[in-house]
Design a protein around this motif. Structure first.
Motif, PDB file in Angstrom:
ATOM      1  N   SER A   1      -1.023  -4.565  12.509  1.00 58.32           N
ATOM      2  CA  SER A   1      -1.895  -4.631  11.589  1.00 58.32           C
ATOM      3  C   SER A   1      -3.364  -4.868  11.880  1.00 58.32           C
TER       4      SER A   1
ATOM      5  N   SER B   1      -4.470  -6.291   0.906  1.00 60.24           N
ATOM      6  CA  SER B   1      -3.095  -6.012   1.248  1.00 60.24           C
ATOM      7  C   SER B   1      -2.703  -4.644   1.155  1.00 60.24           C
ATOM      8  N   ARG B   2      -2.847  -4.034   0.045  1.00 57.37           N
ATOM      9  CA  ARG B   2      -2.571  -2.677  -0.583  1.00 57.37           C
ATOM     10  C   ARG B   2      -3.185  -1.666   0.477  1.00 57.37           C
TER      11      ARG B   2
ATOM     12  N   GLU C   1      -0.888  -1.737   3.551  1.00 58.32           N
ATOM     13  CA  GLU C   1       0.478  -1.111   3.001  1.00 58.32           C
ATOM     14  C   GLU C   1       0.495   0.365   2.980  1.00 58.32           C
ATOM     15  N   GLN C   2      -0.570   1.043   2.498  1.00 59.98           N
ATOM     16  CA  GLN C   2      -0.844   2.299   2.393  1.00 59.98           C
ATOM     17  C   GLN C   2      -0.850   2.916   3.614  1.00 59.98           C
TER      18      GLN C   2
ATOM     19  N   LEU D   1       3.793   0.076   5.453  1.00 58.76           N
ATOM     20  CA  LEU D   1       4.616  -1.706   5.521  1.00 58.76           C
ATOM     21  C   LEU D   1       5.768  -1.675   4.760  1.00 58.76           C
TER      22      LEU D   1
ATOM     23  N   ARG E   1       4.834  -7.093   4.834  1.00 54.73           N
ATOM     24  CA  ARG E   1       3.562  -7.663   4.192  1.00 54.73           C
ATOM     25  C   ARG E   1       2.580  -8.837   4.823  1.00 54.73           C
TER      26      ARG E   1
END
Length: 127
Positions: free
Chosen positions: A73, A94-95, A98-99, A103, A108
């Protein structure tokens, strides 16, 4: 054992933005964060070109103590930050992690850790 997305596994195995690769640079901004149990710690280093909110992040690097997903990350964030303005850096979410890294919900926290370190660095930006 945790789920290892092939996307972030590649970044963990060969991070391109680890601090050791940039140790001789002069960093204008540094920020850090850790998890509540301090089982993971992240430090971000930014070299910024310019002195306004429209300044661009020229280089970004990280130092991380933590699990593979946290390292991946931080590496992805450093790649994403390079060439972006300070204002654009503030919009990272955070999205986005994730994309980009596929994740799992249990992973997360790694994105949130890096975002906390970034927020600390940007709060220290003197301009």
């Amino acid at each position: 054992m945790t789920h290892m997305s092939p996307v972030w596994q590649r970044r963990f195995l060969a991070p391109g933005h680890a601090l050791a690769d940039y140790a001789i640079m002069q960093w204008q901004v540094q920020g850090g964060a850790d998890t509540p149990g301090a089982d993971a710690r992240c430090r971000l280093y930014l070299a910024v070109d310019g002195d306004t909110h429209e300044a661009r992040i020229d280089k970004a690097a990280f130092a991380m103590f933590g699990p593979p997903v946290a390292i991946a990350s931080a590496d992805w964030a450093c790649e994403w930050l390079q060439g972006r303005t300070i204002e654009a850096a503030r919009s990272l979410s955070s999205r986005d992690f994730e994309q980009a890294l596929c994740l799992a919900p249990a992973e997360r926290y790694a994105a949130l850790l890096v975002l906390d370190a970034l927020a600390d660095a940007l709060a220290r930006w003197p301009h």
